[in-house]
Design an enzyme around this catalytic site. Structure first.
Site, PDB file in Angstrom:
ATOM      1  N   TYR A 136       0.822  -1.210   0.000  1.00 18.51           N
ATOM      2  CA  TYR A 136       0.000   0.000   0.000  1.00 18.51           C
ATOM      3  C   TYR A 136       0.860   1.266   0.000  1.00 18.51           C
ATOM      4  CZ  TYR A 136      -4.677  -2.002   0.839  1.00 18.51           C
ATOM      5  OH  TYR A 136      -5.878  -2.654   0.724  1.00 18.51           O
ATOM      6  N   LYS A 172       3.592 -15.294   1.629  1.00 16.85           N
ATOM      7  CA  LYS A 172       3.759 -15.984   0.341  1.00 16.85           C
ATOM      8  C   LYS A 172       5.263 -16.187   0.169  1.00 16.85           C
ATOM      9  CE  LYS A 172       2.087 -17.590  -3.595  1.00 16.85           C
ATOM     10  NZ  LYS A 172       1.154 -18.746  -3.679  1.00 16.85           N
ATOM     11  N   ASP A 206      -2.615 -18.326  -0.248  1.00 15.79           N
ATOM     12  CA  ASP A 206      -3.639 -19.030  -1.038  1.00 15.79           C
ATOM     13  C   ASP A 206      -4.264 -20.156  -0.219  1.00 15.79           C
ATOM     14  OD1 ASP A 206      -1.160 -20.265  -1.126  1.00 15.79           O
ATOM     15  OD2 ASP A 206      -1.268 -20.851  -3.237  1.00 15.79           O
ATOM     16  N   ASP A 254      -6.151  -7.208   4.136  1.00 16.29           N
ATOM     17  CA  ASP A 254      -7.333  -6.566   3.557  1.00 16.29           C
ATOM     18  C   ASP A 254      -8.257  -7.637   2.983  1.00 16.29           C
ATOM     19  OD1 ASP A 254      -8.996  -4.500   2.486  1.00 16.29           O
ATOM     20  OD2 ASP A 254      -8.058  -4.823   0.532  1.00 16.29           O
ATOM     21  N   ASP A 283     -11.967  -9.591   4.867  1.00 14.01           N
ATOM     22  CA  ASP A 283     -13.312  -9.621   4.269  1.00 14.01           C
ATOM     23  C   ASP A 283     -13.846 -11.056   4.259  1.00 14.01           C
ATOM     24  OD1 ASP A 283     -13.242  -6.885   3.761  1.00 14.01           O
ATOM     25  OD2 ASP A 283     -14.087  -7.096   1.743  1.00 14.01           O
TER      26      ASP A 283
HETATM   27  C1  IPM Z   1     -10.346  -1.556   4.338  1.00  9.88           C
HETATM   28  C2  IPM Z   1     -10.648  -0.910   3.029  1.00  9.88           C
HETATM   29  C3  IPM Z   1      -9.551   0.088   2.704  1.00  9.88           C
HETATM   30  C4  IPM Z   1      -8.258  -0.679   2.594  1.00  9.88           C
HETATM   31  C5  IPM Z   1      -9.776   0.946   1.444  1.00  9.88           C
HETATM   32  C6  IPM Z   1     -11.114   1.641   1.461  1.00  9.88           C
HETATM   33  C7  IPM Z   1      -8.657   1.934   1.258  1.00  9.88           C
HETATM   34  O1  IPM Z   1     -10.828  -1.865   2.044  1.00  9.88           O
HETATM   35  O2  IPM Z   1     -10.195  -0.823   5.342  1.00  9.88           O
HETATM   36  O3  IPM Z   1     -10.260  -2.789   4.387  1.00  9.88           O
HETATM   37  O4  IPM Z   1      -7.949  -1.259   1.551  1.00  9.88           O
HETATM   38  O5  IPM Z   1      -7.503  -0.692   3.565  1.00  9.88           O
HETATM   39 MG    MG Z   2     -10.883  -3.907   2.780  1.00 12.64          MG
END
Ligand code: IPM
Ligand code: MG
Length: 359
Positions: free
Chosen positions: A142, A192, A224, A248, A252
């Site tokens: 990032y 990885k 993976d 990230d 999710d």
């Molecule tokens: C998160 C989001 C952010 C990230 C984006 C909106 C910049 O997806 O906080 O997980 O990638 O960190």
């Molecule tokens: Mg995110």
């Protein structure tokens, strides 16, 4: 009496509605636990762009830096999607994480028994899931340089750089082991290392730090495989520590084990001032309709008491209040199932605040 100042940044989309509910709950906590809370409101993301032309105005930086903790709703939306990359709402988030040196992002994915049917996975797979993702937040791909879109000969080339210094890995590993000590004492480091040198170093440093935490079990997993294992048998995980981008993505996936992205909070710590925000986004499609689930934001405010204010009893109380309200059958639309009582964003906020007052 204890006193804290909280920077409140509602942001965009559903941000303002859900933050309002979290503030209701904070007010209830203030009354119940005899702690004085001051709120300083600031602009961030698209809302800030509309007012000031930039997503992260200096005034907001000042508000943050003069507070004890930050509560954020969400940023972004279609209205600002075509802006130049450097002033998109998301840049504010990255800028803020960096400014606060909030290098450790804690994302708990815990299934509430009441919501077991909200998950898309089989009940026996998700029942009892309780994972803490510890995501490195201020480095890695990032932020690594060089980055950008450049011209090379007669075509363009897009570049991002995965880069980790030893001290960056060391400090996030330490956070993960400390967190694990208060949980089931198991850390899975995800990398990885079969392909990426930066994560070969990552693995080495995690192993080195582990020597100070021999009471905690450590294993390593390629990303993976980790993605697969999270879906296959999530109960094998306690703490997952990983890089910014892997974290990230995997957070999710972990969130969805629990049924709804609308339930899960996060804390970003490591610097002097902690940042607390739901892990979901600004959900522009449902903004302003009073149907969003405020629980992720309420739970984020709860984490603030553990990690910034050293009052874990408040996090426990909020957690209990949320459970009680769910146990009574109240649900926002995203977690609704037959036989439950459908409530609005506002009503869910009221119910949880009332529950705390009556405890
Ligand atoms: C998160 C989001 C952010 C990230 C984006 C909106 C910049 O997806 O906080 O997980 O990638 O960190
Ligand atoms: Mg995110």
């Amino acid at each position: 009496m204890k006193e804290f100042t909280i920077a409140v940044l509602p942001g965009d989309g559903i941000g303002p509605e859900i933050v309002k509910q979290a503030v209701k709950v904070l007010d209830a906590v203030s009354e119940k636990f005899n702690v004085k809370l001051n709120y300083k409101y600031g602009l961030i993301g698209g809302a800030a762009i509309d007012e000031t032309g930039v997503p992260f105005p200096d005034e907001t930086k000042e508000i943050i830096l003069s507070s004890d903790a930050v509560l954020l709703g969400a940023v972004g939306g279609p209205k600002w999607d075509n802006l130049p990359f450097e002033i998109r709402p998301e840049r504010a988030l990255l800028g803020m994480r960096k400014l606060l040196n909030a290098f450790a992002n804690l994302r708990p994915a815990k299934l509430y028994d009441e919501l077991i049917d909200a998950s898309t996975l089989k009940p026996e797979v998700v029942k009892g899931v309780d994972i803490m993702v510890v995501r490195e937040l201020t480095s890695g791909i990032y932020f690594g340089i060089p980055k950008g879109i450049f011209v090379d000969g007669d075509e363009r080339v897009g570049i991002n750089t995965l880069r980790y210094y030893e001290h960056e890995v060391e400090r996030i590993a330490r956070v993960a082991f400390e967190v694990a000590r208060k949980r089931k004492k198991k850390v899975t480091s995800v990398d990885k290392a079969n392909v990426l040198e930066a994560t070969v170093l990552w693995r080495e440093v995690v192993e080195k730090v582990h020597k100070e935490y021999e009471d905690v079990e450590l294993n390593h997993m390629y990303v993976d495989n980790a993605a697969m294992q999270i879906i296959r048998w999530p109960k094998q995980f306690d703490v997952i520590v990983t890089t910014n981008m892997f974290g990230d993505i995997l957070s999710d996936a972990c969130a969805m084990l629990t049924g709804s992205l609308g339930m899960l909070p996060s804390a970003s710590i490591g610097g002097k001032i902690g940042l607390y925000e739901p892990i979901h986004g600004s959900a522009p499609d449902i903004a302003g309709q009073n149907i969003a689930n405020p629980i992720a934001t309420i739970n984020s405010a709860a984490m603030m008491f553990t990690y910034s204010f050293n009052m874990p009893e408040v996090e426990e109380a909020i957690d209990r209040a949320v459970r009680n309200v769910l146990a009574k059958g109240y649900r926002t639309k995203d977690i609704y199932s037959e036989g439950c009582k459908l409530v609005s964003t506002e009503e869910m906020g009221d119910l949880i605040a009332e529950e705390i007052k009556s405890m």
